[in-house]
Design a protein around this motif. Structure first.
Motif, PDB file in Angstrom:
ATOM      1  N   THR A  43       0.832  -1.206   0.000  1.00 56.39           N
ATOM      2  CA  THR A  43       0.000   0.000   0.000  1.00 56.39           C
ATOM      3  C   THR A  43       0.870   1.261   0.000  1.00 56.39           C
ATOM      4  O   THR A  43       0.625   2.205  -0.754  1.00 56.39           O
ATOM      5  CB  THR A  43      -0.934   0.004   1.218  1.00 56.39           C
ATOM      6  N   VAL A  44       1.879   1.269   0.849  1.00 56.41           N
ATOM      7  CA  VAL A  44       2.754   2.441   0.934  1.00 56.41           C
ATOM      8  C   VAL A  44       3.502   2.656  -0.372  1.00 56.41           C
ATOM      9  O   VAL A  44       3.638   3.787  -0.855  1.00 56.41           O
ATOM     10  CB  VAL A  44       3.742   2.279   2.113  1.00 56.41           C
ATOM     11  N   LYS A  45       3.985   1.587  -0.974  1.00 56.34           N
ATOM     12  CA  LYS A  45       4.716   1.706  -2.244  1.00 56.34           C
ATOM     13  C   LYS A  45       3.835   2.290  -3.330  1.00 56.34           C
ATOM     14  O   LYS A  45       4.290   3.080  -4.172  1.00 56.34           O
ATOM     15  CB  LYS A  45       5.245   0.337  -2.664  1.00 56.34           C
ATOM     16  N   ALA A  46       2.538   1.942  -3.317  1.00 58.06           N
ATOM     17  CA  ALA A  46       1.613   2.478  -4.322  1.00 58.06           C
ATOM     18  C   ALA A  46       1.290   3.953  -4.076  1.00 58.06           C
ATOM     19  O   ALA A  46       1.024   4.703  -5.027  1.00 58.06           O
ATOM     20  CB  ALA A  46       0.326   1.654  -4.325  1.00 58.06           C
ATOM     21  N   LEU A  47       1.348   4.366  -2.821  1.00 57.44           N
ATOM     22  CA  LEU A  47       0.978   5.742  -2.485  1.00 57.44           C
ATOM     23  C   LEU A  47       2.120   6.728  -2.687  1.00 57.44           C
ATOM     24  O   LEU A  47       1.887   7.892  -3.046  1.00 57.44           O
ATOM     25  CB  LEU A  47       0.509   5.813  -1.026  1.00 57.44           C
ATOM     26  N   GLU A  48       3.346   6.319  -2.447  1.00 54.93           N
ATOM     27  CA  GLU A  48       4.470   7.257  -2.451  1.00 54.93           C
ATOM     28  C   GLU A  48       4.881   7.646  -3.867  1.00 54.93           C
ATOM     29  O   GLU A  48       4.989   6.809  -4.760  1.00 54.93           O
ATOM     30  CB  GLU A  48       5.666   6.664  -1.709  1.00 54.93           C
ATOM     31  N   LYS A  49       5.100   8.945  -4.046  1.00 54.58           N
ATOM     32  CA  LYS A  49       5.537   9.522  -5.320  1.00 54.58           C
ATOM     33  C   LYS A  49       6.728  10.444  -5.050  1.00 54.58           C
ATOM     34  O   LYS A  49       6.782  11.097  -4.015  1.00 54.58           O
ATOM     35  CB  LYS A  49       4.410  10.319  -5.994  1.00 54.58           C
TER      36      LYS A  49
END
Length: 391
Positions: free
Chosen positions: A349-355
């Motif tokens: 989830t965190v990997k998908a959210l971080e930009k």
């Protein structure tokens, strides 16, 4: 005929001679005028310069005397106002003690030093007390609605809420700031910078900070409905040491904690529970226009709107932007705060959210909600908060 011609010639000669004399006289006058212009204007007489200097001195004396009279009158009014306020508070049953020598600071300030100041006051929600080292206060003659204060010594304040077993206490090794007034003379607000403040809760837990700045601003007229502000509060604290056995992301000190909040809606003067319940029932909300938190690798910032539920617990929603979220999740997984069976979901989830952000760090912006003391991301509950027990 010859005689006539001769008379004409004689007359013409006389006229030419007169014209020549007039021409010479005019030329001489013009020459003298030009020479005068080249020499410049005639100097003023000594008498004229004397009058100018005397007039200037008289004007300065009149202006200086008028300003001194203004300063003296205002200083006397300020002295009388301080003494009258102290007597009024004593008549209301409050305690006010200090020593001072009146107002000084002429010509550019109204200044006073309050030695060994101490206050103790009572109101329906509880009692308060403050005492401190010598306090210097001053204001500019052209702005009588702002008071600058500073003190380099120890200050201690206590707040005892109704039905509470012990006091809330705050201590500081030094303070500096401003107090602002409305046109009526009522308190508008204050800004105080505290050095090494310590906050002691009624249960004895101590929160220590390297430095903190607190600001309060309130309207002259209390609100009558939920759309009107009750007051605005800002806080900026640095280096907050957590009590032993307390952890947030870690047990390390909080590097930064700041907020800017506006409380809206009427709140009556009553014991805390009754006041909060009435504020809630009137539609009261707290608008957090900004907040920031930094501890270890994790940084949080955002905004939110909060209210109270039927149990007087906070509820609301907001938007949070994070930095260092991946590192924070790894710490929580390592320490068992996030169970092992949820670790994969948390990492994904965190990997998908971080930009990537412009600062080169990974940022994640998420919407969070708080209801029934549970903070959730969308439909997914993240963690629960401890219940807030009110006296």
């Amino acid at each position: 005929m010859a005689w006539f011609a001769r008379e004409i010639l004689l007359d013409l000669g006389r006229r030419m001679a007169d014209a020549k004399r007039r021409t010479i006289t005019t030329a001489a006058r013009m020459h003298n005028h030009q020479a005068s212009d080249q020499l410049g204007p005639r100097p003023r007489s000594k008498r004229g310069l004397a009058f100018l200097l005397i007039g200037t001195l008289v004007l300065l004396v009149v202006l200086g005397g008028g300003y001194y009279a203004y300063w003296r009158i205002v200083a006397q009014q300020l002295e009388a106002g301080v003494e009258a306020w102290a007597e009024q508070q004593r008549a209301l049953g409050n305690e006010v003690t200090f020593e001072w020598d009146g107002i000084g600071g002429f010509p550019f300030r109204f200044a006073a030093t309050f030695r060994q100041p101490a206050l103790r006051w009572h109101w329906p929600r509880g009692d308060g007390a403050w005492k401190g080292a010598n306090l210097d206060a001053s204001m500019a003659p052209w702005n009588l609605r702002r008071i600058d204060v500073k003190s380099g010594g120890q200050h201690d304040a206590a707040l005892h809420l109704a039905d509470d077993a012990a006091d809330w206490r705050i201590a500081s090794t030094a303070l500096a700031g401003t107090i602002t007034l409305h046109g009526s003379g009522a308190l508008r607000g204050f800004t105080l910078a505290l050095q090494q403040p310590d906050l002691t809760r009624p249960d004895g837990v101590v929160l220590s900070s390297a430095a903190a700045t607190i600001m309060l601003d309130q309207p002259e007229t209390p609100p009558t409905d939920y759309r009107m502000p009750l007051g605005r509060v800002t806080l900026d604290a640095r280096g907050i040491a957590l009590p032993p056995g307390t952890r947030l992301l870690t047990q390390d000190a909080i590097e930064t904690l700041s907020l800017d909040a506006t409380v809206k809606g009427p709140m009556p003067l009553a014991p805390l529970k009754e006041a909060l319940a009435a504020w809630r029932d009137a539609g009261g909300v707290m608008e957090l226009s900004s907040f920031a938190f930094e501890q270890g690798p994790l940084g949080l910032s955002g905004n939110a709107t909060l209210a109270l539920d039927q149990d007087l617990q906070p509820q609301g929603a907001g938007t949070v932007t994070t930095t260092g979220l991946s590192e924070a999740v790894e710490i929580l997984i390592r320490d068992g705060i996030i169970p092992a069976d949820r670790a994969l979901v948390a990492r994904t989830t965190v990997k998908a959210l971080e930009k990537p952000g412009q600062d080169g760090k990974l940022h994640a912006t998420i919407g969070l909600s708080l209801q029934n003391r549970v903070i959730s991301f969308g439909p997914v509950p993240l963690f629960a908060l401890e219940r807030i027990e009110l006296p």
